[in-house]
Design an enzyme around this catalytic site. Structure first.
Site, mmCIF file in Angstrom:
data_model
loop_
_atom_site.group_PDB
_atom_site.id
_atom_site.type_symbol
_atom_site.label_atom_id
_atom_site.label_comp_id
_atom_site.label_asym_id
_atom_site.label_seq_id
_atom_site.Cartn_x
_atom_site.Cartn_y
_atom_site.Cartn_z
ATOM 1 N N CYS A 137 70.183 -0.722 -44.717
ATOM 2 C CA CYS A 137 70.498 -1.746 -43.711
ATOM 3 C C CYS A 137 71.224 -2.940 -44.327
ATOM 4 O O CYS A 137 71.756 -3.778 -43.602
ATOM 5 C CB CYS A 137 69.229 -2.221 -43.010
ATOM 6 S SG CYS A 137 68.069 -2.985 -44.140
ATOM 7 N N CYS A 144 60.594 -2.169 -43.191
ATOM 8 C CA CYS A 144 60.930 -3.579 -43.465
ATOM 9 C C CYS A 144 59.794 -4.269 -44.223
ATOM 10 O O CYS A 144 60.037 -5.184 -45.015
ATOM 11 C CB CYS A 144 61.220 -4.324 -42.168
ATOM 12 S SG CYS A 144 62.299 -3.416 -41.041
HETATM 13 FE FE1 FES Z 1 66.542 -3.833 -42.912
HETATM 14 FE FE2 FES Z 1 64.466 -4.472 -41.440
HETATM 15 S S1 FES Z 1 66.276 -3.472 -40.797
HETATM 16 S S2 FES Z 1 64.649 -4.587 -43.607
#
Ligand code: FES
Length: 128
Positions: free
Chosen positions: A38, A107
């Protein structure tokens, strides 16, 4: 109950009012981790005295759950000894934050890793 993390008041509180947010001058330890999928990044700064975490600050460039995870982590860690922090896992962070959908659980892992990195950094310097 809905499976949206936005319905979890604790997550939203830590996201909108993050605790111990910011940087630190001359930290005793610093940890940085990133999630390549991400692109989110976390920084953790520690002041350590006599193996006790006296102060902690964080910066998280990332999603709401990543910010809330690091924020609640700082509350869990402050005042603890280094050995007590070993028990702080992403599972503990999830228990502290409360219900969240499975797709956001990774996360919380980032917060655990950032703390571990900072403590590793400290122990390496100490033993150098
Ligand atoms: Fe990357 Fe939450 S989407 S740490």
């Amino acid at each position: 109950m809905s499976n949206h993390f936005q319905d979890n008041d604790k997550i939203m509180d830590h996201f909108f009012n993050p605790r111990n947010l910011g940087t630190m001058k001359n930290p005793d330890a610093f940890g940085q981790v990133g999630n390549p999928r991400c692109g989110d990044i976390m920084h953790i700064y520690l002041k350590i005295d006599n193996d006790i975490i006296k102060d902690i600050k964080f910066q998280t460039y990332g999603c709401a759950v990543a910010i809330a995870s690091t924020s609640i982590l700082t509350e869990m860690v402050k005042g603890k000894t280094l050995s007590e922090t070993q028990k702080i896992s992403s599972q503990r962070i999830r228990e502290a934050l409360g219900k969240m959908p499975a797709y956001k659980q990774h996360c919380t892992v980032l917060a655990e890793q950032a703390l571990k990195k900072a403590i590793e950094d400290y122990q390496k310097e100490k033993n150098a």
